[in-house]
Write a protein that holds these residues in place. Sequence first.
Motif, PDB file in Angstrom:
ATOM      1  N   LEU A 189       0.838  -1.195   0.000  1.00  0.00           N
ATOM      2  CA  LEU A 189       0.000   0.000   0.000  1.00  0.00           C
ATOM      3  C   LEU A 189       0.875   1.248   0.000  1.00  0.00           C
ATOM      4  O   LEU A 189       1.982   1.238   0.519  1.00  0.00           O
ATOM      5  N   PRO A 190       0.365   2.348  -0.572  1.00  0.00           N
ATOM      6  CA  PRO A 190       1.153   3.584  -0.522  1.00  0.00           C
ATOM      7  C   PRO A 190       1.217   4.123   0.909  1.00  0.00           C
ATOM      8  O   PRO A 190       0.280   3.958   1.691  1.00  0.00           O
ATOM      9  N   GLY A 191       2.342   4.721   1.253  1.00  0.00           N
ATOM     10  CA  GLY A 191       2.509   5.299   2.576  1.00  0.00           C
ATOM     11  C   GLY A 191       3.425   4.458   3.438  1.00  0.00           C
ATOM     12  O   GLY A 191       3.845   3.366   3.056  1.00  0.00           O
ATOM     13  N   PRO A 192       3.756   4.979   4.615  1.00  0.00           N
ATOM     14  CA  PRO A 192       4.655   4.254   5.521  1.00  0.00           C
ATOM     15  C   PRO A 192       4.040   2.935   6.007  1.00  0.00           C
ATOM     16  O   PRO A 192       2.853   2.872   6.331  1.00  0.00           O
ATOM     17  N   ASN A 193       4.865   1.904   6.076  1.00  0.00           N
ATOM     18  CA  ASN A 193       4.401   0.565   6.470  1.00  0.00           C
ATOM     19  C   ASN A 193       3.677   0.581   7.807  1.00  0.00           C
ATOM     20  O   ASN A 193       2.611  -0.020   7.953  1.00  0.00           O
ATOM     21  N   ILE A 194       4.262   1.229   8.809  1.00  0.00           N
ATOM     22  CA  ILE A 194       3.682   1.185  10.150  1.00  0.00           C
ATOM     23  C   ILE A 194       2.342   1.912  10.199  1.00  0.00           C
ATOM     24  O   ILE A 194       1.440   1.503  10.934  1.00  0.00           O
ATOM     25  N   VAL A 195       2.179   2.957   9.409  1.00  0.00           N
ATOM     26  CA  VAL A 195       0.891   3.658   9.359  1.00  0.00           C
ATOM     27  C   VAL A 195      -0.154   2.741   8.739  1.00  0.00           C
ATOM     28  O   VAL A 195      -1.270   2.606   9.259  1.00  0.00           O
ATOM     29  N   ASN A 196       0.207   2.088   7.649  1.00  0.00           N
ATOM     30  CA  ASN A 196      -0.724   1.153   7.016  1.00  0.00           C
ATOM     31  C   ASN A 196      -1.092   0.023   7.969  1.00  0.00           C
ATOM     32  O   ASN A 196      -2.257  -0.386   8.058  1.00  0.00           O
ATOM     33  N   MET A 197      -0.087  -0.491   8.692  1.00  0.00           N
ATOM     34  CA  MET A 197      -0.361  -1.573   9.635  1.00  0.00           C
ATOM     35  C   MET A 197      -1.270  -1.111  10.761  1.00  0.00           C
ATOM     36  O   MET A 197      -2.149  -1.857  11.192  1.00  0.00           O
ATOM     37  N   SER A 198      -1.087   0.122  11.241  1.00  0.00           N
ATOM     38  CA  SER A 198      -1.942   0.607  12.328  1.00  0.00           C
ATOM     39  C   SER A 198      -3.401   0.645  11.890  1.00  0.00           C
ATOM     40  O   SER A 198      -4.288   0.265  12.658  1.00  0.00           O
ATOM     41  N   VAL A 199      -3.638   1.075  10.674  1.00  0.00           N
ATOM     42  CA  VAL A 199      -5.013   1.141  10.160  1.00  0.00           C
ATOM     43  C   VAL A 199      -5.609  -0.266  10.044  1.00  0.00           C
ATOM     44  O   VAL A 199      -6.739  -0.515  10.474  1.00  0.00           O
ATOM     45  N   VAL A 200      -4.844  -1.200   9.500  1.00  0.00           N
ATOM     46  CA  VAL A 200      -5.347  -2.566   9.318  1.00  0.00           C
ATOM     47  C   VAL A 200      -5.583  -3.244  10.672  1.00  0.00           C
ATOM     48  O   VAL A 200      -6.613  -3.888  10.885  1.00  0.00           O
ATOM     49  N   ILE A 201      -4.633  -3.092  11.594  1.00  0.00           N
ATOM     50  CA  ILE A 201      -4.770  -3.738  12.903  1.00  0.00           C
ATOM     51  C   ILE A 201      -5.919  -3.123  13.682  1.00  0.00           C
ATOM     52  O   ILE A 201      -6.735  -3.845  14.284  1.00  0.00           O
ATOM     53  N   GLY A 202      -6.021  -1.808  13.669  1.00  0.00           N
ATOM     54  CA  GLY A 202      -7.141  -1.153  14.349  1.00  0.00           C
ATOM     55  C   GLY A 202      -8.472  -1.592  13.776  1.00  0.00           C
ATOM     56  O   GLY A 202      -9.432  -1.856  14.507  1.00  0.00           O
ATOM     57  N   SER A 203      -8.527  -1.699  12.456  1.00  0.00           N
ATOM     58  CA  SER A 203      -9.755  -2.138  11.787  1.00  0.00           C
ATOM     59  C   SER A 203     -10.090  -3.586  12.136  1.00  0.00           C
ATOM     60  O   SER A 203     -11.262  -3.935  12.317  1.00  0.00           O
ATOM     61  N   ARG A 204      -9.084  -4.421  12.261  1.00  0.00           N
ATOM     62  CA  ARG A 204      -9.297  -5.827  12.600  1.00  0.00           C
ATOM     63  C   ARG A 204      -9.997  -5.968  13.954  1.00  0.00           C
ATOM     64  O   ARG A 204     -10.866  -6.805  14.131  1.00  0.00           O
ATOM     65  N   PHE A 205      -9.603  -5.129  14.922  1.00  0.00           N
ATOM     66  CA  PHE A 205     -10.143  -5.266  16.270  1.00  0.00           C
ATOM     67  C   PHE A 205     -11.414  -4.462  16.521  1.00  0.00           C
ATOM     68  O   PHE A 205     -12.276  -4.908  17.268  1.00  0.00           O
ATOM     69  N   HIS A 206     -11.531  -3.279  15.900  1.00  0.00           N
ATOM     70  CA  HIS A 206     -12.686  -2.423  16.200  1.00  0.00           C
ATOM     71  C   HIS A 206     -13.252  -1.717  14.969  1.00  0.00           C
ATOM     72  O   HIS A 206     -13.814  -0.625  15.084  1.00  0.00           O
TER      73      HIS A 206
END
Length: 178
Positions: A52-69
């Motif tokens: 995905l475009p953008g920094p890896n950790i930012v993308n991961m934060s969005v995906v992980i946050g979405s996974r849980f809530h």
Amino acid sequence: MPSRRALFAGFFSIGMAGFGGVLPLAHYMLVQQRRWLSDAEFTELLSLGQLLPGPNIVNMSVVIGSRFHGAQGAVIAFTGLLLAPFCIGMLLVSLYAQYRSLPALQAVLHGLAPAATGLIFAVGLRLLGGLERRWWCWLLALLTFVGIGLLHLPLLPLLLLLLPLAVWLARHLPRKDD
């Protein structure tokens, strides 16, 4: 499953650790410390973050946050991750605006400039090592350096001019190993 507060706090702690290069800390916090993800899940999400475009950790934060809530969790994790760096950046900007004329600050900034130049030069030298050993590759690198570094030509028009030349040379000049 972490609570919304824990999700925010976890990503806030990653954001507080630094503006860049926090992936090892993120792995420790997400996999080893809080056990929100397995190693395999972390690797899978990191791979997705790299696509995905953008920094890896930012993308991961969005995906992980979405996974849980869901969408709310994505916003919470994203905000937690970026809140501290944003606030620190804004503080530094306001301090600079207020104190930029101080001789001590000017001395610090003048001292940092050569260090930053040295880091950029070192990266450039490292990249030169990977440059193909063909005369025209070196010529294009030299033309780019002269155009940008010495003649102060705008980057985009220069690259738009040199790119077709590079593609033509790559297609039409024989390789030594061919």
